[in-house]
Each structure stands twice: as structure tokens, then as C-alpha cells.
Design an enzyme around this catalytic site. Structure first.
Site, mmCIF file in Angstrom:
data_model
loop_
_atom_site.group_PDB
_atom_site.id
_atom_site.type_symbol
_atom_site.label_atom_id
_atom_site.label_comp_id
_atom_site.label_asym_id
_atom_site.label_seq_id
_atom_site.Cartn_x
_atom_site.Cartn_y
_atom_site.Cartn_z
ATOM 1 N N HIS A 53 -9.920 1.615 4.595
ATOM 2 C CA HIS A 53 -8.653 1.799 5.310
ATOM 3 C C HIS A 53 -8.850 2.795 6.456
ATOM 4 O O HIS A 53 -9.606 3.768 6.312
ATOM 5 C CB HIS A 53 -7.572 2.298 4.342
ATOM 6 C CG HIS A 53 -6.209 2.243 4.968
ATOM 7 N ND1 HIS A 53 -5.760 3.208 5.834
ATOM 8 C CD2 HIS A 53 -5.219 1.317 4.889
ATOM 9 C CE1 HIS A 53 -4.548 2.886 6.253
ATOM 10 N NE2 HIS A 53 -4.190 1.733 5.692
ATOM 11 N N GLU A 84 -6.135 -4.577 10.685
ATOM 12 C CA GLU A 84 -5.133 -3.525 10.837
ATOM 13 C C GLU A 84 -5.462 -2.697 12.077
ATOM 14 O O GLU A 84 -6.204 -1.700 11.990
ATOM 15 C CB GLU A 84 -5.153 -2.595 9.621
ATOM 16 C CG GLU A 84 -4.711 -3.228 8.331
ATOM 17 C CD GLU A 84 -3.996 -2.201 7.438
ATOM 18 O OE1 GLU A 84 -2.841 -2.440 7.075
ATOM 19 O OE2 GLU A 84 -4.596 -1.151 7.143
ATOM 20 N N ASN A 141 0.862 -1.188 0.000
ATOM 21 C CA ASN A 141 0.000 0.000 0.000
ATOM 22 C C ASN A 141 0.898 1.237 0.000
ATOM 23 O O ASN A 141 1.440 1.616 1.032
ATOM 24 C CB ASN A 141 -0.902 -0.036 1.250
ATOM 25 C CG ASN A 141 -1.791 1.190 1.346
ATOM 26 O OD1 ASN A 141 -1.895 1.976 0.395
ATOM 27 N ND2 ASN A 141 -2.436 1.368 2.489
ATOM 28 N N TRP A 142 1.032 1.840 -1.178
ATOM 29 C CA TRP A 142 1.946 2.997 -1.293
ATOM 30 C C TRP A 142 1.367 4.273 -0.681
ATOM 31 O O TRP A 142 2.061 5.272 -0.564
ATOM 32 C CB TRP A 142 2.265 3.263 -2.767
ATOM 33 C CG TRP A 142 3.127 2.240 -3.423
ATOM 34 C CD1 TRP A 142 3.617 1.087 -2.876
ATOM 35 C CD2 TRP A 142 3.629 2.274 -4.773
ATOM 36 N NE1 TRP A 142 4.373 0.402 -3.787
ATOM 37 C CE2 TRP A 142 4.392 1.113 -4.963
ATOM 38 C CE3 TRP A 142 3.492 3.166 -5.833
ATOM 39 C CZ2 TRP A 142 5.034 0.832 -6.171
ATOM 40 C CZ3 TRP A 142 4.115 2.882 -7.035
ATOM 41 C CH2 TRP A 142 4.888 1.731 -7.203
ATOM 42 N N LYS A 143 0.075 4.222 -0.334
ATOM 43 C CA LYS A 143 -0.603 5.425 0.198
ATOM 44 C C LYS A 143 -0.359 6.612 -0.751
ATOM 45 O O LYS A 143 -0.372 6.415 -1.958
ATOM 46 C CB LYS A 143 -0.147 5.696 1.630
ATOM 47 C CG LYS A 143 -0.339 4.451 2.517
ATOM 48 C CD LYS A 143 -0.214 4.706 3.977
ATOM 49 C CE LYS A 143 -0.451 3.413 4.737
ATOM 50 N NZ LYS A 143 -0.452 3.566 6.179
HETATM 51 P P1 PGA Z 1 2.342 0.679 7.716
HETATM 52 O O1 PGA Z 1 0.957 0.848 6.971
HETATM 53 O O2 PGA Z 1 2.956 -0.600 7.250
HETATM 54 O O3 PGA Z 1 3.143 1.873 7.336
HETATM 55 O O4 PGA Z 1 2.023 0.648 9.192
HETATM 56 C C1 PGA Z 1 0.082 -0.237 6.789
HETATM 57 C C2 PGA Z 1 -1.222 0.224 6.231
HETATM 58 O O5 PGA Z 1 -1.723 1.275 6.648
HETATM 59 O O6 PGA Z 1 -1.803 -0.425 5.342
#
Ligand code: PGA
Length: 251
Positions: free
Chosen positions: A95, A165, A9-11
């Protein structure tokens, strides 16, 4: 959906087309070496087309979100049909970063349904903000699951991936990393909620993955001890070397 998955997940990264191309190419090269896994890259939507443009075959494509609409007058939104036509296979939905901006379970449910109609796999993100001692987080998770699936037909439930998550373990603000025991507890709880609502065979068919500060030190414990179907990786997916370290240890 037989191979285990690693979702990158590159956000909202990286900042430029050039950097996105580089990251696509390096991630694709790495994923060729680890054929046991489907590596799913979820770039920001302006970069989704890169997989096709760069003719990359070794990774799967995912989106980080989708609109609540089919085609029409919805400025700024894109549909699951558009994602399907771009060759996407997965869509992250619900998310915690979107939920923090006001997205509710009803919207999540509509998006999951549209995604399934377009024959894409929804990755439903759930997780509590805090862990209390009296178990309130479990009732929170239960309603998050049931309300997020409210619009989904029973026969379609098995086509969804659920990503646990915990918000306290996600991103730079994480207070700590979850343990594989905590993941296992929630995985069993998810199956119990699904089993009570839809029956045990459907509950067993749903894949559950873990996300939140996954790195090469903790990845194996979730996959092996927690028997996760896969991992959702944020920060460490932005650096191809770090992503390869994760794939190496879980391979
Ligand atoms: P992170 O993010 O690995 O930087 O904690 C995970 C996510 O939000 O999917």
C-alpha cells in the site's frame, strides 16, 4: 475468485474494540444484501480475530499487510500462516502508505510470495505519485509491477489481484479522483506489462481493481466504464451507510 470484490481498507481505524465490533456487524449485515460481491473487510491486525469471535460469515477477511518472515524471532511481525489460520483470504501488500514509510518492491515481492504459499490472495497495490506529460509514470508503474513480482513464480501470477491506486487520488490528501478512462488506460498498460513478461493468457487472468477516493458518486464509472474487477475503499468503508451506498450503485 469469480465474484467481483469490494475491499474495505479500514487502515488504522477505529480506535476501540467496541467500535470495531459495531463496524464489523453493520458491514456484515449490509454485505448479506449484495450477494453479487465478495465484501472483504481488512481491519487493523488487533481486530482480525473479530470475524471468528462474532461468527460473521457474510464477509471475507483481509489483512492490511504481512511480515516478510515465517515464524521465528521477529518482534512485532506476523506471518501469512497466522493470517491463514485466522481465516483470512486476502492480504493487501505494498500500500502506498507503507511505501511512503520506506517499503520497497523487494520487500513487497517477498511478502507476495509468502502470502501465496499460505494460499491467500495478495492484493498488490501500485500507483504513481504524479502524472507527468511525458509518460514517466508508465515506466514507474512498469518497474513497480515487475520488481514486486520478481520472486513470484509464473504459475502463481494469475492468483494475484492488482490494485491501481494512484497516490494523488488516495486518502484525505487526494488532489482529485481518477477518471474511469485513466483507470482503463492503466489496466491496459498493466496487462501489456504482464503479457510481455509472462504471456497473454496469464496477463488476461490477473484481476485489476481500482482504489483512491472511491465513493457512491464515482464507484459505478470504475466498475462499468472501466470494467474493474472491484474496488478498494478506504474512508467510505468506515461508515456502513456510505459503504452500502457504494454497493447499491454498483449492484
Ligand atoms: P481512500 O483510501 O478511499 O480513503 O482514498 C483508499 C486506500 O488507500 O486504499
Amino acid at each position: 475468485m469469480s465474484r467481483k470484490i469490494l475491499i474495505a481498507n479500514w487502515k488504522s481505524n477505529p480506535e476501540s474494540l467496541k467500535k470495531a465490533q459495531e463496524l464489523f456487524k453493520s458491514t456484515a449485515l449490509i454485505s448479506k444484501k449484495y450477494k453479487k460481491f465478495d465484501v472483504v473487510v481488512c481491519p487493523p491486525s488487533p481486530f482480525l480475530l473479530l470475524k471468528n469471535l462474532l461468527k460473521i460469515k457474510s464477509i471475507k477477511l483481509g489483512a492490511q499487510d504481512v511480515g516478510e518472515n515465517t515464524e521465528g524471532a521477529f518482534t512485532g511481525k506476523y506471518t501469512s500462516g497466522m493470517l491463514a489460520s485466522l481465516g483470512a483470504d486476502y492480504v493487501i501488500i505494498g500500500h502506498s502508505e507503507n511505501r511512503a514509510l520506506g517499503e520497497g518492491n523487494q520487500s513487497v515481492s517477498i511478502k507476495i510470495n509468502l502470502t501465496l504459499k499460505s494460499k491467500l490472495i495478495p492484493v498488490l497495490c501500485i500507483g504513481e505519485k504524479v502524472r507527468d506529460d511525458n509518460g514517466d509514470y508508465l515506466s514507474f508503474i512498469k518497474s513497480e509491477i515487475l520488481e514486486s513480482l520478481a520472486d513470484v513464480s509464473k504459475t502463481n501470477i494469475k492468483n494475484i489481484i492488482i490494485a491501481y491506486e494512484p497516490i494523488w487520488a488516495v486518502g484525505k490528501g487526494a488532489t482529485r479522483v481518477a477518471t474511469s478512462e485513466e483507470f482503463t488506460e492503466i489496466k491496459i498498460f498493466i496487462r501489456k506489462v504482464l503479457s510481455d513478461a509472462y504471456g497473454s493468457s496469464i496477463a488476461e487472468a490477473v484481476h485489476v481493481i481500482y482504489g483512491g477516493s472511491v465513493n457512491s458518486q464515482n464507484a459505478l464509472s470504475f466498475m462499468k466504464d472501466g470494467d474493474a474487477f472491484g474496488l478498494l475503499v478506504g474512508r467510505d468503508s468506515l461508515n456502513a451507510k456510505k459503504l452500502e451506498e457504494i454497493l447499491k450503485v454498483i449492484n
